[in-house]
Design a protein around this motif. Structure first.
Motif, PDB file in Angstrom:
ATOM      1  N   PRO A  86      -8.413   6.444  15.321  1.00  0.00           N
ATOM      2  CA  PRO A  86      -7.848   5.737  14.138  1.00  0.00           C
ATOM      3  C   PRO A  86      -7.305   6.758  12.991  1.00  0.00           C
ATOM      4  N   ASP A  87      -6.143   6.490  12.586  1.00  0.00           N
ATOM      5  CA  ASP A  87      -5.955   7.336  11.306  1.00  0.00           C
ATOM      6  C   ASP A  87      -6.569   6.734  10.163  1.00  0.00           C
ATOM      7  N   GLU A  88      -6.707   7.405   8.965  1.00  0.00           N
ATOM      8  CA  GLU A  88      -7.574   7.154   7.774  1.00  0.00           C
ATOM      9  C   GLU A  88      -7.210   5.536   7.275  1.00  0.00           C
ATOM     10  N   ASP A  89      -6.016   5.171   7.376  1.00  0.00           N
ATOM     11  CA  ASP A  89      -5.853   3.837   6.629  1.00  0.00           C
ATOM     12  C   ASP A  89      -6.193   2.760   7.661  1.00  0.00           C
ATOM     13  N   GLU A  90      -6.066   2.975   8.946  1.00  0.00           N
ATOM     14  CA  GLU A  90      -6.609   2.143   9.969  1.00  0.00           C
ATOM     15  C   GLU A  90      -8.143   1.884   9.829  1.00  0.00           C
ATOM     16  N   LEU A  91      -8.844   2.991   9.520  1.00  0.00           N
ATOM     17  CA  LEU A  91     -10.498   2.929   9.422  1.00  0.00           C
ATOM     18  C   LEU A  91     -10.868   2.392   8.079  1.00  0.00           C
ATOM     19  N   GLY A 142     -13.074  -1.927   5.232  1.00  0.00           N
ATOM     20  CA  GLY A 142     -12.832  -3.045   4.088  1.00  0.00           C
ATOM     21  C   GLY A 142     -13.229  -4.462   4.558  1.00  0.00           C
ATOM     22  N   ASP A 143     -12.986  -4.600   5.869  1.00  0.00           N
ATOM     23  CA  ASP A 143     -13.399  -5.901   6.440  1.00  0.00           C
ATOM     24  C   ASP A 143     -14.796  -5.873   6.788  1.00  0.00           C
TER      25      ASP A 143
END
Ligand SMILES: [Zn+2]
Length: 99
Positions: free
Chosen positions: A53-58, A63-64
Motif C-alpha cells: 500500500p502507499d503511505e496514505d492508504e496505510l 487511522g481506523d
C-alpha cells in the motif's frame, strides 16, 4: 513390611517457564510477529499480483485501527490473518526499521 513408594518427584513441567522453546506448528494462533512476517515473505515468493500500500492508504487503515494483509484480509495493525500472513504494517516496518 512396607515398601516405601519412592517415585522420582517429577513435577509436571510448569507452563510458561520455558516459553522460548515452546514452538508449535504453523497455527496462526501460536505464531508471533516474526513468524508471520517470514511466512508472508514465503507467500510473496509464490504469489504474484500483490503490491504494498502507499503511505496514505496505510495511514488510512491505521487511522481506523486496522490494517490489510497482502491477501486483503483485514486485521489489527500489529496482527496477522488466519492464513498466517502478517499485516502490511508489520511487513513494511520489518523491511524498513528506520522509518
Ligand atoms: Zn488472509
Amino acid at each position: 513390611m512396607k515398601t516405601a513408594a519412592c517415585f522420582p518427584s517429577r513435577a509436571p513441567a510448569s507452563r510458561g517457564a520455558r516459553e522460548a522453546s515452546d514452538r508449535c506448528d504453523a497455527e496462526p494462533v501460536g505464531m508471533d510477529a516474526a513468524e508471520a512476517i517470514s511466512k508472508t515473505h514465503e507467500w510473496f515468493e509464490v504469489n504474484s499480483g500483490w503490491a504494498p500500500p502507499d503511505e496514505d492508504e496505510l495511514a488510512e487503515w491505521l487511522g481506523d485501527g486496522v490494517c490489510r494483509c497482502p491477501d486483503d484480509c483485514l486485521v489489527e495493525p500489529e496482527g496477522w490473518c488466519s492464513h498466517g500472513l502478517a499485516s502490511w504494517w508489520l511487513i513494511l516496518r520489518a523491511m524498513d526499521p528506520h522509518r
